[in-house]
Design a protein around this motif. Structure first.
Motif, mmCIF file in Angstrom:
data_model
loop_
_atom_site.group_PDB
_atom_site.id
_atom_site.type_symbol
_atom_site.label_atom_id
_atom_site.label_comp_id
_atom_site.label_asym_id
_atom_site.label_seq_id
_atom_site.Cartn_x
_atom_site.Cartn_y
_atom_site.Cartn_z
ATOM 1 N N ALA A 75 33.459 -20.687 -40.782
ATOM 2 C CA ALA A 75 33.285 -19.492 -41.613
ATOM 3 C C ALA A 75 31.829 -19.341 -42.010
ATOM 4 C CB ALA A 75 34.161 -19.574 -42.864
ATOM 5 N N GLY A 76 31.477 -18.111 -42.356
ATOM 6 C CA GLY A 76 30.153 -17.811 -42.869
ATOM 7 C C GLY A 76 30.258 -16.814 -44.004
ATOM 8 N N VAL A 77 29.225 -16.740 -44.817
ATOM 9 C CA VAL A 77 29.200 -15.826 -45.952
ATOM 10 C C VAL A 77 27.823 -15.197 -46.049
ATOM 11 C CG1 VAL A 77 28.574 -17.671 -47.571
ATOM 12 C CG2 VAL A 77 29.661 -15.594 -48.438
ATOM 13 N N PHE A 78 27.787 -13.936 -46.456
ATOM 14 C CA PHE A 78 26.505 -13.259 -46.653
ATOM 15 C C PHE A 78 26.551 -12.480 -47.955
ATOM 16 C CE2 PHE A 78 23.734 -9.486 -46.148
ATOM 17 C CZ PHE A 78 22.519 -10.153 -46.065
ATOM 18 N N THR A 79 25.481 -12.589 -48.730
ATOM 19 C CA THR A 79 25.356 -11.882 -49.998
ATOM 20 C C THR A 79 24.350 -10.755 -49.846
ATOM 21 O OG1 THR A 79 25.808 -13.926 -51.208
ATOM 22 C CG2 THR A 79 24.776 -12.126 -52.442
ATOM 23 N N GLY A 80 24.827 -9.512 -49.975
ATOM 24 C CA GLY A 80 23.912 -8.374 -49.944
ATOM 25 C C GLY A 80 23.227 -8.205 -51.282
ATOM 26 N N ASN A 81 24.000 -8.246 -52.353
ATOM 27 C CA ASN A 81 23.473 -8.233 -53.724
ATOM 28 C C ASN A 81 24.360 -9.162 -54.526
ATOM 29 O OD1 ASN A 81 21.547 -6.984 -55.670
ATOM 30 N ND2 ASN A 81 23.445 -6.402 -56.709
ATOM 31 N N GLY A 82 23.751 -10.152 -55.171
ATOM 32 C CA GLY A 82 24.522 -11.261 -55.715
ATOM 33 C C GLY A 82 25.016 -11.118 -57.128
ATOM 34 N N TYR A 83 25.229 -9.876 -57.606
ATOM 35 C CA TYR A 83 25.758 -9.683 -58.949
ATOM 36 C C TYR A 83 27.279 -9.757 -58.852
ATOM 37 C CZ TYR A 83 25.458 -7.883 -63.765
ATOM 38 O OH TYR A 83 25.492 -7.737 -65.128
ATOM 39 N N GLY A 84 27.797 -10.981 -58.778
ATOM 40 C CA GLY A 84 29.235 -11.134 -58.618
ATOM 41 C C GLY A 84 29.664 -12.563 -58.804
ATOM 42 N N LYS A 85 30.953 -12.773 -58.734
ATOM 43 C CA LYS A 85 31.539 -14.095 -58.946
ATOM 44 C C LYS A 85 32.359 -14.469 -57.726
ATOM 45 C CE LYS A 85 30.451 -12.387 -63.030
ATOM 46 N NZ LYS A 85 29.877 -11.031 -63.088
ATOM 47 N N LEU A 86 31.689 -14.755 -56.638
ATOM 48 C CA LEU A 86 32.389 -15.198 -55.437
ATOM 49 C C LEU A 86 32.544 -16.713 -55.536
ATOM 50 C CD1 LEU A 86 33.711 -14.878 -52.761
ATOM 51 C CD2 LEU A 86 31.472 -14.624 -51.692
ATOM 52 N N ILE A 87 33.691 -17.131 -56.020
ATOM 53 C CA ILE A 87 33.950 -18.561 -56.258
ATOM 54 C C ILE A 87 34.070 -19.273 -54.921
ATOM 55 C CG2 ILE A 87 35.609 -20.191 -57.244
ATOM 56 C CD1 ILE A 87 36.325 -17.927 -59.259
ATOM 57 N N GLY A 88 33.388 -20.404 -54.813
ATOM 58 C CA GLY A 88 33.427 -21.204 -53.590
ATOM 59 C C GLY A 88 32.318 -20.927 -52.616
ATOM 60 N N THR A 89 31.361 -20.083 -52.999
ATOM 61 C CA THR A 89 30.305 -19.669 -52.074
ATOM 62 C C THR A 89 29.447 -20.825 -51.594
ATOM 63 O OG1 THR A 89 30.166 -17.579 -53.266
ATOM 64 C CG2 THR A 89 28.379 -18.084 -51.750
ATOM 65 N N THR A 90 29.008 -21.683 -52.506
ATOM 66 C CA THR A 90 27.997 -22.671 -52.132
ATOM 67 C C THR A 90 28.537 -23.671 -51.107
ATOM 68 O OG1 THR A 90 28.568 -23.986 -54.091
ATOM 69 C CG2 THR A 90 26.707 -22.471 -54.272
ATOM 70 N N GLN A 91 29.754 -24.152 -51.297
ATOM 71 C CA GLN A 91 30.282 -25.102 -50.324
ATOM 72 C C GLN A 91 30.578 -24.417 -48.998
ATOM 73 O OE1 GLN A 91 33.177 -28.141 -51.539
ATOM 74 N NE2 GLN A 91 34.299 -27.771 -49.635
ATOM 75 N N LEU A 92 31.061 -23.185 -49.067
ATOM 76 C CA LEU A 92 31.320 -22.456 -47.831
ATOM 77 C C LEU A 92 30.022 -22.309 -47.026
ATOM 78 C CD1 LEU A 92 33.502 -19.241 -47.616
ATOM 79 C CD2 LEU A 92 31.497 -19.562 -46.197
ATOM 80 N N ALA A 93 28.926 -21.963 -47.712
ATOM 81 C CA ALA A 93 27.644 -21.803 -47.033
ATOM 82 C C ALA A 93 27.094 -23.139 -46.547
ATOM 83 C CB ALA A 93 26.645 -21.133 -47.974
ATOM 84 N N GLU A 94 27.274 -24.181 -47.332
ATOM 85 C CA GLU A 94 26.730 -25.494 -46.987
ATOM 86 C C GLU A 94 27.425 -26.106 -45.778
ATOM 87 O OE1 GLU A 94 24.242 -28.896 -47.479
ATOM 88 O OE2 GLU A 94 24.153 -26.905 -48.400
ATOM 89 N N LEU A 95 28.745 -26.048 -45.774
ATOM 90 C CA LEU A 95 29.515 -26.713 -44.719
ATOM 91 C C LEU A 95 29.947 -25.771 -43.599
ATOM 92 C CD1 LEU A 95 31.828 -29.044 -46.850
ATOM 93 C CD2 LEU A 95 29.531 -29.492 -45.934
ATOM 94 N N GLY A 96 29.939 -24.472 -43.887
ATOM 95 C CA GLY A 96 30.367 -23.526 -42.857
ATOM 96 C C GLY A 96 31.842 -23.607 -42.551
ATOM 97 N N THR A 97 32.651 -23.973 -43.564
ATOM 98 C CA THR A 97 34.089 -24.089 -43.346
ATOM 99 C C THR A 97 34.863 -23.448 -44.486
ATOM 100 O OG1 THR A 97 34.120 -26.287 -44.389
ATOM 101 C CG2 THR A 97 33.943 -26.203 -41.980
ATOM 102 N N LEU A 98 36.011 -22.900 -44.137
ATOM 103 C CA LEU A 98 36.932 -22.296 -45.090
ATOM 104 C C LEU A 98 38.158 -23.194 -45.201
ATOM 105 C CD1 LEU A 98 37.644 -19.675 -46.765
ATOM 106 C CD2 LEU A 98 38.817 -18.880 -44.694
ATOM 107 N N GLU A 99 38.507 -23.605 -46.433
ATOM 108 C CA GLU A 99 39.613 -24.537 -46.659
ATOM 109 C C GLU A 99 40.861 -23.881 -47.231
ATOM 110 O OE1 GLU A 99 37.094 -28.586 -47.793
ATOM 111 O OE2 GLU A 99 38.109 -27.461 -49.373
ATOM 112 N N THR A 100 40.739 -22.655 -47.719
ATOM 113 C CA THR A 100 41.860 -21.994 -48.391
ATOM 114 C C THR A 100 41.950 -20.549 -47.929
ATOM 115 O OG1 THR A 100 40.648 -21.063 -50.279
ATOM 116 C CG2 THR A 100 41.343 -23.383 -50.454
#
Length: 353
Positions: A75-100
């Protein structure tokens, strides 16, 4: 490329999808359902939480069949404008994996939803010894139409969305996480679309789902349209506390880096719809793959058709979210008008001045 002729004007009360009206985005064909569930192994569930007049909220679950802490998906994630609460972003970006599964909800309910998702996951077979889990929960601020401080989305709503998630057609508009959302001056909500494309000689599907809640001025087939220019009355009250959450699923064999590139295009696509990307708008995309790239991912130089498929799919999904939604009067008596299909088609049929 010329657009196909538009059909006769429909009833103003009827709700439609973009293609029902002859509004076709791009040239690639959609999947059978024109939905994120066209990607094999992807299901969607909604729980709508509505208590008139002040509560218009809910939760939407995008559930890949195989996902779990022992079987994470690329998985990958992209933030266009970061005024939000996307829980789990940092680990998803770090490991490149989706667990849930990926869950979407209202801003102040996101933390209830994340906790409920963790509880549900820990009960899954194979998770008996799990000591760490990264729930992924996105949100939009539905406070324009809903009493957001009431935090109405609870554990039972989350579990219902997860347990009832299914393949097949996806409900759009004022359902689940889109119950109280507003975009581009109109009532919006959940929208979805898909595209089938050839990728390095392999037939692949890209499906998208959006929770549309962002500011700007609607643009359809290059035409700029407002509620007043359509004759639909006053627009929804302006709000800088918007956001758009986008989930992209594909069965193309991509690695996490490539899926991040796909997520980037999903956020770029909002510009086609007239998005303003304002200070208070949290614009995020999560892209995940259902097929392991173990045999080697597709070459980067071959990704062009998939990028285009995602751009077109997001644009159509946003339009579907608007066309499926209905006029809603909510918290504080504020009203968000629906996008009237008949007036939209009349405007598109009129030559620009």
């Amino acid at each position: 490329m010329e657009q196909p002729p538009l059909p006769q004007r429909p009833s103003a009360r009827a709700r439609h999808r973009s293609r029902d009206l002859g509004i076709v985005i791009g040239t690639a064909a959609p999947g059978p359902l024109n939905a994120i569930t066209d990607v094999p192994g992807v299901r969607v569930g909604h729980t709508t939480v509505r208590r008139e007049p002040g509560i218009h909220s809910g939760v939407t679950a995008v559930v890949p069949d195989l996902v779990g802490p022992r079987t994470p998906l690329p998985a990958g994630v992209f933030t266009g404008n970061g005024y939000g609460k996307l829980i789990g972003t940092t680990q998803l970006a770090e490991l490149g994996t989706l667990e849930t599964p990926v869950l979407l909800t209202s801003t102040l309910s996101a933390f209830h939803v994340a906790d409920a998702l963790v509880g549900w996951m820990l009960e899954r077979p194979g998770c008996e010894k799990v000591l760490s889990l990264n729930p992924v929960v996105g949100e939009c601020n539905d406070g324009l139409l809903s009493d957001i401080r009431a935090r109405p989305v609870r554990e039972e709503h989350v579990r219902a969305a997860l347990e009832t998630a299914s393949g097949g057609p996806v409900d759009e508009g004022c359902v689940g996480a889109g119950t109280g959302t507003v975009a581009l001056g109109f009532k919006a909500g959940i929208g979805t679309a898909s595209r089938v494309t050839d990728l390095a000689g392999r037939r692949c599907t890209a499906g998208v789902l959006v929770q549309a809640n962002f500011g700007g001025t609607l643009r359809v087939l290059g035409r700029t349209l407002t509620p007043r220019s359509l004759g639909a009355g006053a627009p929804a009250p302006d709000s800088d506390a918007g956001s758009c959450m986008i989930v992209v699923a594909t069965d193309a064999p991509l690695d996490a880096r490539q899926l991040t590139r796909v997520a980037r295009r999903a956020v770029f696509a909002l510009a086609r719809t007239g998005a303003a990307y304002s200070h208070g708008s949290g614009d995020y995309a999560i892209a995940f793959g259902t097929d392991s790239p173990a045999a080697g991912p597709v070459a980067d130089a071959e990704l062009g058709p998939l990028f285009e498929a995602v751009l077109d799919g997001v644009e159509e999904a946003v339009l579907n979210s608007l066309l499926a939604a209905t006029t809603t009067t909510g918290f504080g008596g504020r009203t968000a008008p629906a996008l009237p299909a008949d007036l939209l088609l009349a405007a598109l049929a009129t030559p620009p001045r």
